[in-house]
Design a protein around this motif. Sequence first.
Motif, PDB file in Angstrom:
ATOM      1  N   PRO A 285      -4.821   8.187 -10.674  1.00  0.00           N
ATOM      2  CA  PRO A 285      -4.128   8.112  -9.385  1.00  0.00           C
ATOM      3  C   PRO A 285      -5.047   8.414  -8.198  1.00  0.00           C
ATOM      4  O   PRO A 285      -4.834   7.883  -7.095  1.00  0.00           O
ATOM      5  CB  PRO A 285      -3.008   9.157  -9.503  1.00  0.00           C
ATOM      6  CG  PRO A 285      -3.433  10.069 -10.588  1.00  0.00           C
ATOM      7  CD  PRO A 285      -4.218   9.230 -11.541  1.00  0.00           C
ATOM      8  N   ALA A 286      -6.082   9.251  -8.419  1.00  0.00           N
ATOM      9  CA  ALA A 286      -7.015   9.539  -7.322  1.00  0.00           C
ATOM     10  C   ALA A 286      -7.771   8.277  -6.914  1.00  0.00           C
ATOM     11  O   ALA A 286      -7.921   7.983  -5.719  1.00  0.00           O
ATOM     12  CB  ALA A 286      -7.999  10.637  -7.740  1.00  0.00           C
ATOM     13  N   VAL A 287      -8.208   7.514  -7.908  1.00  0.00           N
ATOM     14  CA  VAL A 287      -8.905   6.251  -7.614  1.00  0.00           C
ATOM     15  C   VAL A 287      -7.953   5.262  -6.953  1.00  0.00           C
ATOM     16  O   VAL A 287      -8.342   4.507  -6.055  1.00  0.00           O
ATOM     17  CB  VAL A 287      -9.509   5.657  -8.905  1.00  0.00           C
ATOM     18  CG1 VAL A 287      -9.987   4.222  -8.675  1.00  0.00           C
ATOM     19  CG2 VAL A 287     -10.666   6.514  -9.392  1.00  0.00           C
TER      20      VAL A 287
ATOM     21  N   SER B 215       0.827  -1.208   0.000  1.00  0.00           N
ATOM     22  CA  SER B 215       0.000   0.000   0.000  1.00  0.00           C
ATOM     23  C   SER B 215       0.862   1.259   0.000  1.00  0.00           C
ATOM     24  O   SER B 215       0.562   2.240  -0.699  1.00  0.00           O
ATOM     25  CB  SER B 215      -0.915   0.014   1.229  1.00  0.00           C
ATOM     26  OG  SER B 215      -1.778  -1.100   1.214  1.00  0.00           O
ATOM     27  N   GLY B 216       1.930   1.251   0.781  1.00  0.00           N
ATOM     28  CA  GLY B 216       2.825   2.396   0.829  1.00  0.00           C
ATOM     29  C   GLY B 216       3.457   2.687  -0.523  1.00  0.00           C
ATOM     30  O   GLY B 216       3.527   3.853  -0.946  1.00  0.00           O
ATOM     31  N   ALA B 217       3.881   1.632  -1.209  1.00  0.00           N
ATOM     32  CA  ALA B 217       4.512   1.807  -2.516  1.00  0.00           C
ATOM     33  C   ALA B 217       3.521   2.355  -3.541  1.00  0.00           C
ATOM     34  O   ALA B 217       3.849   3.256  -4.331  1.00  0.00           O
ATOM     35  CB  ALA B 217       5.081   0.473  -2.997  1.00  0.00           C
ATOM     36  N   ILE B 218       2.286   1.832  -3.530  1.00  0.00           N
ATOM     37  CA  ILE B 218       1.267   2.295  -4.478  1.00  0.00           C
ATOM     38  C   ILE B 218       0.891   3.748  -4.193  1.00  0.00           C
ATOM     39  O   ILE B 218       0.735   4.567  -5.111  1.00  0.00           O
ATOM     40  CB  ILE B 218       0.020   1.381  -4.409  1.00  0.00           C
ATOM     41  CG1 ILE B 218       0.372  -0.023  -4.915  1.00  0.00           C
ATOM     42  CG2 ILE B 218      -1.118   1.969  -5.234  1.00  0.00           C
ATOM     43  CD1 ILE B 218      -0.740  -1.038  -4.708  1.00  0.00           C
ATOM     44  N   ALA B 219       0.724   4.084  -2.908  1.00  0.00           N
ATOM     45  CA  ALA B 219       0.353   5.456  -2.543  1.00  0.00           C
ATOM     46  C   ALA B 219       1.442   6.449  -2.977  1.00  0.00           C
ATOM     47  O   ALA B 219       1.137   7.541  -3.477  1.00  0.00           O
ATOM     48  CB  ALA B 219       0.124   5.545  -1.034  1.00  0.00           C
ATOM     49  N   TRP B 220       2.703   6.072  -2.793  1.00  0.00           N
ATOM     50  CA  TRP B 220       3.810   6.950  -3.195  1.00  0.00           C
ATOM     51  C   TRP B 220       3.767   7.222  -4.697  1.00  0.00           C
ATOM     52  O   TRP B 220       3.892   8.362  -5.139  1.00  0.00           O
ATOM     53  CB  TRP B 220       5.134   6.316  -2.808  1.00  0.00           C
ATOM     54  CG  TRP B 220       6.345   7.081  -3.294  1.00  0.00           C
ATOM     55  CD1 TRP B 220       7.096   6.812  -4.396  1.00  0.00           C
ATOM     56  CD2 TRP B 220       6.908   8.254  -2.698  1.00  0.00           C
ATOM     57  NE1 TRP B 220       8.100   7.743  -4.536  1.00  0.00           N
ATOM     58  CE2 TRP B 220       8.014   8.646  -3.500  1.00  0.00           C
ATOM     59  CE3 TRP B 220       6.587   9.016  -1.575  1.00  0.00           C
ATOM     60  CZ2 TRP B 220       8.798   9.747  -3.207  1.00  0.00           C
ATOM     61  CZ3 TRP B 220       7.379  10.121  -1.277  1.00  0.00           C
ATOM     62  CH2 TRP B 220       8.453  10.473  -2.086  1.00  0.00           C
TER      63      TRP B 220
ATOM     64  N   LEU C 293      -0.114  12.318  -9.402  1.00  0.00           N
ATOM     65  CA  LEU C 293      -0.954  13.510  -9.228  1.00  0.00           C
ATOM     66  C   LEU C 293      -0.159  14.784  -9.458  1.00  0.00           C
ATOM     67  O   LEU C 293      -0.660  15.768 -10.027  1.00  0.00           O
ATOM     68  CB  LEU C 293      -1.571  13.517  -7.814  1.00  0.00           C
ATOM     69  CG  LEU C 293      -2.757  12.589  -7.575  1.00  0.00           C
ATOM     70  CD1 LEU C 293      -3.126  12.580  -6.092  1.00  0.00           C
ATOM     71  CD2 LEU C 293      -3.965  13.027  -8.414  1.00  0.00           C
ATOM     72  N   LEU C 294       1.088  14.780  -9.001  1.00  0.00           N
ATOM     73  CA  LEU C 294       1.953  15.957  -9.178  1.00  0.00           C
ATOM     74  C   LEU C 294       2.444  16.084 -10.609  1.00  0.00           C
ATOM     75  O   LEU C 294       2.635  17.192 -11.114  1.00  0.00           O
ATOM     76  CB  LEU C 294       3.143  15.863  -8.215  1.00  0.00           C
ATOM     77  CG  LEU C 294       2.800  15.892  -6.721  1.00  0.00           C
ATOM     78  CD1 LEU C 294       4.062  15.679  -5.886  1.00  0.00           C
ATOM     79  CD2 LEU C 294       2.137  17.222  -6.350  1.00  0.00           C
TER      80      LEU C 294
END
Length: 308
Positions: free
Chosen positions: A194-196, A110-115, A121-122
Amino acid sequence: MAANPSSHRHSHTHDKLELAHAQTLRGRLLLAVAVNLLFVAVEAGYGYVANSVALIADAGHNLGDVLGLAGTLVAAILALRPSSGRFTYGLRRASVLAALANAVLLLFTSGAIAWEAVQRLLNPQPVGGGIVMVVAALGMLISGGSAWLLSSGHSHDLNVRSAFLHMVGDAVVSAGVVLSGLIVLRTAWTWVDPAVSLIVVAVILIGTWGLLREALQLSMDAVPRRIDIAAVENYLATQAGVDEVHDLHVWGMSTSEAALTVHLVAPSVQSDDDRFRNSIVEELQHRFGIRHTTLQVEAGRCRHACRG
């Protein structure tokens, strides 16, 4: 006291039915694990091709549930193995270790995907919305089919119920990814992908936190969450002839089985009264799902040796 032949026949028939159910469940779990693991590889691959973090996040979510299915499968297989001189309870506790490892792996994933999602997004990048829709829709079908495979056993086994709910949840998450693919395809809003994926990560973390907490508790011999120990104690205390209940211990032998030991002060109960013990053991299994019970019936309160 003479043994009751009909009781032995009933117990033997019950054991045979349980074995048949376990073997059927094992086959269904094996099929579900194989199909979902193959799809995870396909989804992750197409997520990379389509440049979709949402699809990769969904693959990570599905991987977590595949590991959960695999843990349930391992538990079903190990539960059929007899105990040994070294492992007197068999290898049931392996299911707890599998759940713990699954939770830790999901946290890192989860951490890797969120990063990666935050980076997208940026710095938005083009996404293949059509591929995202098709692959996620296929995921909906596979998750739904897996839930159907497990539907017949989810009311009898806590592990299977958890796996069933995970598969239903996967289908819902995949539907969200299909929607994101449609939005990207129609509007070219690449930020939606990326928001989803961040929403999917949140879903993973919510489920993983509960799994991690329960696995840690079970590994430390906590009372399983499905068992109300106050209700158990109240039941024991209200049995005819019981004056006092003490040294009551309940713990999880695995993610689906529980054990109990207790001392009952019952001066009026004869030491060889098997009917008294059998009645309690059967009711504990029927009412609370506790299959491994050890009762110590005492004529009076022991003051020193029973501290526990």
